[in-house]
Design an enzyme around this catalytic site. Structure first.
Site, PDB file in Angstrom:
ATOM      1  N   ILE A 123       0.843  -1.213   0.000  1.00 11.46           N
ATOM      2  CA  ILE A 123       0.000   0.000   0.000  1.00 11.46           C
ATOM      3  C   ILE A 123       0.871   1.254   0.000  1.00 11.46           C
ATOM      4  O   ILE A 123       0.625   2.193  -0.764  1.00 11.46           O
ATOM      5  CB  ILE A 123      -0.963  -0.024   1.210  1.00 11.46           C
ATOM      6  CG1 ILE A 123      -1.953  -1.191   1.063  1.00 11.46           C
ATOM      7  CG2 ILE A 123      -1.705   1.307   1.326  1.00 11.46           C
ATOM      8  CD1 ILE A 123      -2.791  -1.476   2.300  1.00 11.46           C
ATOM      9  N   THR A 143      -4.240   5.330   7.537  1.00 13.18           N
ATOM     10  CA  THR A 143      -5.220   4.362   7.000  1.00 13.18           C
ATOM     11  C   THR A 143      -4.784   2.954   7.377  1.00 13.18           C
ATOM     12  O   THR A 143      -5.273   1.987   6.805  1.00 13.18           O
ATOM     13  CB  THR A 143      -5.306   4.451   5.456  1.00 13.18           C
ATOM     14  OG1 THR A 143      -3.981   4.286   4.921  1.00 13.18           O
ATOM     15  CG2 THR A 143      -5.893   5.759   4.985  1.00 13.18           C
ATOM     16  N   SER A 144      -3.859   2.831   8.340  1.00 11.21           N
ATOM     17  CA  SER A 144      -3.302   1.505   8.614  1.00 11.21           C
ATOM     18  C   SER A 144      -3.989   0.830   9.806  1.00 11.21           C
ATOM     19  O   SER A 144      -4.860  -0.022   9.614  1.00 11.21           O
ATOM     20  CB  SER A 144      -1.798   1.616   8.812  1.00 11.21           C
ATOM     21  OG  SER A 144      -1.221   0.354   8.719  1.00 11.21           O
ATOM     22  N   ARG A 145      -3.615   1.203  11.012  1.00 14.69           N
ATOM     23  CA  ARG A 145      -4.282   0.668  12.207  1.00 14.69           C
ATOM     24  C   ARG A 145      -4.258   1.755  13.278  1.00 14.69           C
ATOM     25  O   ARG A 145      -3.243   2.452  13.453  1.00 14.69           O
ATOM     26  CB  ARG A 145      -3.569  -0.575  12.745  1.00 14.69           C
ATOM     27  CG  ARG A 145      -3.856  -1.852  11.969  1.00 14.69           C
ATOM     28  CD  ARG A 145      -5.302  -2.337  12.106  1.00 14.69           C
ATOM     29  NE  ARG A 145      -5.557  -3.554  11.356  1.00 14.69           N
ATOM     30  CZ  ARG A 145      -5.971  -3.612  10.090  1.00 14.69           C
ATOM     31  NH1 ARG A 145      -6.181  -2.501   9.413  1.00 14.69           N
ATOM     32  NH2 ARG A 145      -6.188  -4.777   9.498  1.00 14.69           N
ATOM     33  N   ASP A 157      -8.611   6.791   8.978  1.00  9.37           N
ATOM     34  CA  ASP A 157      -9.622   5.798   8.602  1.00  9.37           C
ATOM     35  C   ASP A 157      -9.703   4.721   9.674  1.00  9.37           C
ATOM     36  O   ASP A 157     -10.515   3.808   9.582  1.00  9.37           O
ATOM     37  CB  ASP A 157      -9.234   5.173   7.250  1.00  9.37           C
ATOM     38  CG  ASP A 157     -10.286   4.211   6.729  1.00  9.37           C
ATOM     39  OD1 ASP A 157     -11.457   4.634   6.619  1.00  9.37           O
ATOM     40  OD2 ASP A 157      -9.958   3.042   6.448  1.00  9.37           O
ATOM     41  N   GLU A 177     -11.707   1.676  17.828  1.00 12.26           N
ATOM     42  CA  GLU A 177     -12.770   1.608  16.817  1.00 12.26           C
ATOM     43  C   GLU A 177     -13.679   0.405  16.968  1.00 12.26           C
ATOM     44  O   GLU A 177     -14.817   0.424  16.497  1.00 12.26           O
ATOM     45  CB  GLU A 177     -12.174   1.630  15.402  1.00 12.26           C
ATOM     46  CG  GLU A 177     -11.391   0.370  15.031  1.00 12.26           C
ATOM     47  CD  GLU A 177     -10.875   0.401  13.596  1.00 12.26           C
ATOM     48  OE1 GLU A 177     -10.295   1.425  13.197  1.00 12.26           O
ATOM     49  OE2 GLU A 177     -11.066  -0.608  12.890  1.00 12.26           O
ATOM     50  N   HIS A 205     -13.069   3.156   8.816  1.00  9.32           N
ATOM     51  CA  HIS A 205     -12.381   1.958   8.304  1.00  9.32           C
ATOM     52  C   HIS A 205     -12.998   1.471   6.985  1.00  9.32           C
ATOM     53  O   HIS A 205     -13.410   0.326   6.855  1.00  9.32           O
ATOM     54  CB  HIS A 205     -12.396   0.833   9.347  1.00  9.32           C
ATOM     55  CG  HIS A 205     -11.212  -0.090   9.212  1.00  9.32           C
ATOM     56  ND1 HIS A 205     -10.519  -0.572  10.282  1.00  9.32           N
ATOM     57  CD2 HIS A 205     -10.591  -0.606   8.113  1.00  9.32           C
ATOM     58  CE1 HIS A 205      -9.530  -1.353   9.870  1.00  9.32           C
ATOM     59  NE2 HIS A 205      -9.559  -1.386   8.541  1.00  9.32           N
ATOM     60  N   GLN A 206     -13.049   2.396   6.034  1.00  8.10           N
ATOM     61  CA  GLN A 206     -13.652   2.061   4.738  1.00  8.10           C
ATOM     62  C   GLN A 206     -12.636   2.063   3.599  1.00  8.10           C
ATOM     63  O   GLN A 206     -13.008   1.881   2.439  1.00  8.10           O
ATOM     64  CB  GLN A 206     -14.778   3.051   4.397  1.00  8.10           C
ATOM     65  CG  GLN A 206     -14.269   4.460   4.068  1.00  8.10           C
ATOM     66  CD  GLN A 206     -15.332   5.357   3.469  1.00  8.10           C
ATOM     67  OE1 GLN A 206     -16.089   5.991   4.191  1.00  8.10           O
ATOM     68  NE2 GLN A 206     -15.391   5.409   2.151  1.00  8.10           N
ATOM     69  N   ALA A 207     -11.343   2.246   3.940  1.00  6.89           N
ATOM     70  CA  ALA A 207     -10.353   2.382   2.859  1.00  6.89           C
ATOM     71  C   ALA A 207     -10.327   1.150   1.953  1.00  6.89           C
ATOM     72  O   ALA A 207     -10.070   1.253   0.762  1.00  6.89           O
ATOM     73  CB  ALA A 207      -8.969   2.638   3.447  1.00  6.89           C
ATOM     74  N   PHE A 208     -10.619  -0.015   2.513  1.00  5.62           N
ATOM     75  CA  PHE A 208     -10.571  -1.259   1.715  1.00  5.62           C
ATOM     76  C   PHE A 208     -11.786  -1.418   0.809  1.00  5.62           C
ATOM     77  O   PHE A 208     -11.812  -2.289  -0.050  1.00  5.62           O
ATOM     78  CB  PHE A 208     -10.522  -2.476   2.661  1.00  5.62           C
ATOM     79  CG  PHE A 208     -11.849  -2.720   3.345  1.00  5.62           C
ATOM     80  CD1 PHE A 208     -12.231  -1.974   4.432  1.00  5.62           C
ATOM     81  CD2 PHE A 208     -12.733  -3.679   2.861  1.00  5.62           C
ATOM     82  CE1 PHE A 208     -13.456  -2.168   5.050  1.00  5.62           C
ATOM     83  CE2 PHE A 208     -13.966  -3.884   3.461  1.00  5.62           C
ATOM     84  CZ  PHE A 208     -14.328  -3.120   4.562  1.00  5.62           C
TER      85      PHE A 208
HETATM   86  P1  NAD Z   1       2.754  -4.877   3.599  1.00  2.12           P
HETATM   87  O1  NAD Z   1       3.098  -6.013   4.481  1.00  2.12           O
HETATM   88  O2  NAD Z   1       2.841  -5.046   2.127  1.00  2.12           O
HETATM   89  O3  NAD Z   1       3.632  -3.589   3.994  1.00  2.12           O
HETATM   90  C1  NAD Z   1       3.910  -3.237   5.315  1.00  2.12           C
HETATM   91  C2  NAD Z   1       5.277  -2.569   5.324  1.00  2.12           C
HETATM   92  O4  NAD Z   1       5.544  -2.145   6.659  1.00  2.12           O
HETATM   93  C3  NAD Z   1       6.404  -3.531   4.915  1.00  2.12           C
HETATM   94  O5  NAD Z   1       7.237  -2.933   3.947  1.00  2.12           O
HETATM   95  C4  NAD Z   1       7.141  -3.769   6.208  1.00  2.12           C
HETATM   96  O6  NAD Z   1       8.530  -3.995   6.023  1.00  2.12           O
HETATM   97  C5  NAD Z   1       6.888  -2.462   6.936  1.00  2.12           C
HETATM   98  N1  NAD Z   1       7.155  -2.561   8.356  1.00  2.12           N
HETATM   99  C6  NAD Z   1       7.078  -3.650   9.168  1.00  2.12           C
HETATM  100  N2  NAD Z   1       7.456  -3.338  10.417  1.00  2.12           N
HETATM  101  C7  NAD Z   1       7.783  -2.027  10.403  1.00  2.12           C
HETATM  102  C8  NAD Z   1       8.263  -1.119  11.373  1.00  2.12           C
HETATM  103  N3  NAD Z   1       8.492  -1.526  12.621  1.00  2.12           N
HETATM  104  N4  NAD Z   1       8.497   0.153  11.006  1.00  2.12           N
HETATM  105  C9  NAD Z   1       8.294   0.560   9.731  1.00  2.12           C
HETATM  106  N5  NAD Z   1       7.849  -0.261   8.753  1.00  2.12           N
HETATM  107  C10 NAD Z   1       7.592  -1.523   9.089  1.00  2.12           C
HETATM  108  O7  NAD Z   1       1.275  -4.453   4.025  1.00  2.12           O
HETATM  109  P2  NAD Z   1       0.241  -3.580   3.188  1.00  2.12           P
HETATM  110  O8  NAD Z   1      -0.621  -4.477   2.366  1.00  2.12           O
HETATM  111  O9  NAD Z   1       0.935  -2.470   2.529  1.00  2.12           O
HETATM  112  O10 NAD Z   1      -0.698  -3.035   4.368  1.00  2.12           O
HETATM  113  C11 NAD Z   1      -0.193  -2.100   5.296  1.00  2.12           C
HETATM  114  C12 NAD Z   1      -1.184  -1.977   6.440  1.00  2.12           C
HETATM  115  O11 NAD Z   1      -2.384  -1.365   5.946  1.00  2.12           O
HETATM  116  C13 NAD Z   1      -1.672  -3.309   7.025  1.00  2.12           C
HETATM  117  O12 NAD Z   1      -0.793  -3.759   8.030  1.00  2.12           O
HETATM  118  C14 NAD Z   1      -3.029  -2.971   7.580  1.00  2.12           C
HETATM  119  O13 NAD Z   1      -2.889  -2.657   8.944  1.00  2.12           O
HETATM  120  C15 NAD Z   1      -3.435  -1.723   6.826  1.00  2.12           C
HETATM  121  N6  NAD Z   1      -4.667  -1.910   6.039  1.00  2.12           N
HETATM  122  C16 NAD Z   1      -5.707  -1.060   6.250  1.00  2.12           C
HETATM  123  C17 NAD Z   1      -6.873  -1.204   5.514  1.00  2.12           C
HETATM  124  C18 NAD Z   1      -8.046  -0.270   5.694  1.00  2.12           C
HETATM  125  O14 NAD Z   1      -9.134  -0.570   5.200  1.00  2.12           O
HETATM  126  N7  NAD Z   1      -7.890   0.863   6.340  1.00  2.12           N
HETATM  127  C19 NAD Z   1      -6.973  -2.242   4.573  1.00  2.12           C
HETATM  128  C20 NAD Z   1      -5.869  -3.067   4.372  1.00  2.12           C
HETATM  129  C21 NAD Z   1      -4.710  -2.899   5.105  1.00  2.12           C
END
Ligand code: NAD
Length: 336
Positions: free
Chosen positions: A155, A233-235, A259, A264, A296-299
């Site tokens: 992402i 948009t992550s967690r 998001d 939540e 939490h609608q980004a997906f």
């Molecule tokens: P991914 O595994 O492809 O990428 C995560 C990146 O974070 C990797 O490059 C990894 O090396 C890096 N990372 C790991 N530990 C780290 C640290 N301590 N410091 C810095 N970087 C670190 O995952 P992705 O598919 O890109 O998804 C990323 C995040 O997005 C997921 O973990 C999830 O929490 C979130 N997400 C949110 C939604 C949403 O609807 N809002 C949907 C999907 C995913």
């Protein structure tokens, strides 16, 4: 296989029933969240399918295992609500959907950037109210900004590519840097303090792990530029919400787009418009004019839902056939 789905909405049912014509699993959809109180609903289901705010803690897993569950199929990428250690002890395999349209989440993050910058949420409401004044709607050119990308995985990479297209330079921070990020152009990896110090916009794309919990705390905020835009948009747990509120009040954080939110699971994915919200922190966040929250609608794109359903059902089919689980989340010893 018999699969019990938790926290299901109409769009889950539709996408999974459509994808299941290729798999013919027996799907049962429950609306309730998975936790230790609801786990009994999955009695005699060998497979349980859960989403981001379902809770697979030790008590829940114990209950599931004692009633025959052998596979936990996450229809999400994140797995921070699963006690992987306990699952491994109980012999419950855990699979997830590691990738499904990274564009969905990255594009939503960009949407938050533009919404905040050009104050589209205020403009929309004003025009509907026949208020055509432009006072207070000044934005800034995204072109030429420095964007900090924390987590340059699937992402984060797409987000970086889109922002590069705006004419931005990008600073990346990742525990495991990858060469493709620096190949985008106008991109370089820097230590986290430098990213925080130099970025006009900081966007979080790393997973929630013990080491990333409250990555954005008071100290990190103190290192940021005055008036920085922070996007998550992550967690939710990546951000210390009280520290961010302090940053907004002091003016250090000029814009916040989220998001995801730490608490939540008490709020999101349900209609609470007739309810008195008890979470004062959330209500305070909502009250700021420079904060935009989506639930939490980004997906939530058609493409992502199709991908999630297909990968989840394929993971279950692999398990049924005794094939290697390519999307297994194995307990590594350092996770919870
Ligand atoms: P991914 O595994 O492809 O990428 C995560 C990146 O974070 C990797 O490059 C990894 O090396 C890096 N990372 C790991 N530990 C780290 C640290 N301590 N410091 C810095 N970087 C670190 O995952 P992705 O598919 O890109 O998804 C990323 C995040 O997005 C997921 O973990 C999830 O929490 C979130 N997400 C949110 C939604 C949403 O609807 N809002 C949907 C999907 C995913």
């Amino acid at each position: 296989m018999k699969v019990a789905f938790f926290s299901t909405k109409s769009y889950d049912r539709q996408s999974f029933e459509a994808a299941n014509v290729n798999y013919l699993h027996k799907l049962t959809f429950f609306e309730v969240q998975l936790n230790c109180d609801s786990a009994m609903l999955a009695a005699e289901f060998p497979v349980v399918c859960m989403f981001v705010n379902d809770i697979a803690d030790a008590a829940t897993l114990d209950m599931l295992a004692s009633h025959g569950t052998r596979l936990l199929a996450l229809r999400s990428a994140g797995f921070n609500t699963v006690d992987l250690k306990r699952a491994a002890e109980l012999g419950i395999k855990v699979v997830r959907v590691p990738a499904y349209s990274p564009y969905a989440v990255a594009e939503h993050a960009v949407g938050l950037v533009l919404t905040l910058n050009r104050k589209l949420y205020r403009a929309y409401n004003r025009v509907r109210d026949d208020n055509f004044s432009l006072e207070g709607l000044i934005g800034f050119d995204i072109h030429g900004c420095k964007i900090g990308v924390i987590g340059t995985g699937k992402i984060g990479m797409v987000f970086a590519q889109i922002m590069q297209g705006f004419g931005c330079s990008l600073l990346g921070y990742d525990a495991y840097p990858n060469a493709q990020f620096e190949a985008i152009g106008n991109t370089r990896y820097v230590p986290l303090p430098e990213l925080l110090d130099k970025s006009d916009i900081v966007s979080l794309h790393c997973p929630l792990l013990p080491e990333t919990h409250h990555l954005i705390d008071a100290e990190a905020i103190s290192q940021m530029k005055q008036g920085v835009m922070l996007i998550n948009t992550s967690r939710g747990g990546l951000i210390d919400t009280s520290a961010v509120i302090g940053g907004i009040k002091s003016g250090k954080i000029g814009y916040l787009g989220i998001d995801v939110y730490e608490q939540e699971d008490e709020l999101f994915f349900q209609d609470m418009s007739d309810t008195i919200i008890q979470d004062d922190t959330f209500q305070l966040l909502q009250s700021f004019p420079n904060v935009v929250i989506t639930a939490h609608q980004a997906f939530l794109t058609r493409n992502a839902l199709e991908g999630i359903a297909d990968t989840t059902l394929s993971n279950i089919a692999d398990f049924e056939r005794g094939q290697p689980l390519k999307n297994e989340v194995a307990y590594s010893g350092s996770q919870k």
